[in-house]
Write an enzyme that holds these catalytic residues in place. Structure first.
Site, PDB file in Angstrom:
ATOM      1  N   ASP A  41       0.860  -1.190   0.000  1.00 28.02           N
ATOM      2  CA  ASP A  41       0.000   0.000   0.000  1.00 28.02           C
ATOM      3  C   ASP A  41       0.895   1.238   0.000  1.00 28.02           C
ATOM      4  OD1 ASP A  41      -2.167   1.679   0.153  1.00 28.02           O
ATOM      5  OD2 ASP A  41      -2.635   1.250   2.245  1.00 28.02           O
ATOM      6  N   ASP A  64      -2.791   2.427  -6.166  1.00 24.25           N
ATOM      7  CA  ASP A  64      -1.771   2.516  -5.119  1.00 24.25           C
ATOM      8  C   ASP A  64      -1.698   1.315  -4.186  1.00 24.25           C
ATOM      9  OD1 ASP A  64      -4.189   3.034  -3.921  1.00 24.25           O
ATOM     10  OD2 ASP A  64      -3.438   4.616  -2.620  1.00 24.25           O
ATOM     11  N   GLU A  65      -2.393   0.243  -4.493  1.00 24.44           N
ATOM     12  CA  GLU A  65      -2.271  -0.941  -3.636  1.00 24.44           C
ATOM     13  C   GLU A  65      -2.534  -2.213  -4.429  1.00 24.44           C
ATOM     14  OE1 GLU A  65      -5.198  -1.648  -0.550  1.00 24.44           O
ATOM     15  OE2 GLU A  65      -6.593  -0.246  -1.491  1.00 24.44           O
TER      16      GLU A  65
END
Length: 359
Positions: A8, A103-104
């Site tokens: 993350d 983003d993860e």
């Protein structure tokens, strides 16, 4: 035994802005819409979070909490480029990558032989390479199952990682608050609390049957999670389950007629998105969503085999019955998509013993 890493990025959009514009560093910033246009915060840095600013918060309210907050409009094309660089780093270690957003992502590194097969060392290497390539920090969670890896990635933020080994699971889940389990929101957590269920230990004292009678299929999932069980594997090609469009209105509206004026554009845009990204998929439901001026929201859905404009308006009328005098700040329409999988079953792979460092 699987080895799952959840990576993350730390306040990703805001971090990209601070990287590219050093004058923003050390100041409270947020990426999001303008307050005079009823914008919403997408993400913010840690300086802003100290004032209580959070994602999905109205920009105007965020500015009340933090008058010095710098609002940045955002550059999605740049974020996508950086996300692609991060994905390239992941691919050096495994092909089993399940992106959750820009983003993860989940990574299954069970068969990775680098760093002697240690998931902990692999996560450290991935985070180090991401920083070398992008100048951004990432946090990671390592566990044998997905939901615990996701929870773990939040336990040593920013720029850290946390490992939950198989041996740690029984003690770890015992004190784990149910609201920390992905999929358990505030409403569900409140319902569980009325039943005296606050931690996984409380759920462990219940039977699967009683939970399923109360919560349906989710009750069975909750029972498993409370034992630390999550049979889901990594899905490199995640199937889209819905397509939707929503708009935050410039001013609150209150009547069916006002909503009616907004609907045609939403339905037209939804139709275009379905044609572009889900043309070959069958739909199974239609949904209308309203968010009110107190930021609470409601959704109304109904089964449907094809998109019906009339049904959207019928659902809108039903949703408006829940308005209770509140203004409407957001209106959305969406469709649920049938699975492309036909006759899909559970496949379990049995791996031979591996001489590696495990976790």
């Amino acid at each position: 035994m699987k080895k799952i890493i959840h990576v993350d990025m730390d306040c990703f959009f805001a971090a990209v802005e601070m990287r590219d514009f050093p004058e923003l560093r050390g100041k409270p910033i947020a990426v999001g819409g303008r307050s005079d246009r009823r914008g919403v915060i997408s993400t913010c840095n840690y300086e802003a979070r100290k004032f209580g600013v959070r994602s999905a918060m109205a920009s105007a309210y965020a500015l009340k909490l933090c008058p010095d907050l710098i609002l940045v409009p955002g550059r999605m094309s740049v974020y996508k480029e950086v996300s692609a660089q991060i994905r390239e780093v992941f691919a050096r270690y495994t092909e089993l990558i399940e992106p959750l957003s820009l983003d993860e992502a989940y990574l299954d590194v069970s068969d990775c032989t680098q760093h002697q097969g240690s998931a902990t060392l692999i996560a450290e290497a991935i985070r180090r390479e991401i920083f070398e390539v992008t100048g951004l920090t990432a946090s990671a969670g390592i566990a044998p199952v997905k939901f615990l890896a996701k929870i773990a990635s939040d336990l040593n933020k920013p720029n850290g990682q946390y490992v939950i080994t198989p041996q740690m699971i029984p003690e770890f889940v015992k004190t784990l608050a149910l609201i920390k389990i992905p999929g358990v929101g505030k409403v569900t957590a409140a319902k569980l609390e009325t039943m005296g269920l606050i931690t996984c230990a409380d759920v462990q004292a219940c039977s699967r049957q009683s939970l399923m009678e109360r919560f349906g299929k989710f009750g069975g999932v909750l029972y498993d999670r409370a034992q630390g069980i999550d049979p889901r594997g990594i899905s490199p090609h995640r199937e889209r389950k819905s397509v939707g469009v929503e708009t935050t209105l410039a001013k609150d509206i209150y009547t069916y007629e006002q909503c009616q004026a907004v609907m045609p554009q939403l339905i037209q845009e939804l139709s275009g998105r379905i044609s572009r990204s889900a043309k070959s998929r069958r739909i199974h439901k239609q949904v209308v969503k309203l968010k009110f001026d107190d930021f609470k929201q409601t959704t109304i859905e109904q089964r449907s085999d094809e998109v019906s404009v009339k049904l959207f308006y019928d659902l809108l009328k039903q949703a408006l019955e829940r308005r209770a005098g509140r203004g409407i700040r957001l209106l959305g329409v969406s469709v649920g998509l049938e699975s492309e999988a036909v006759g899909a079953g559970l496949d379990e792979e049995v791996h031979g013993a591996q001489m590696d460092l495990g976790f």
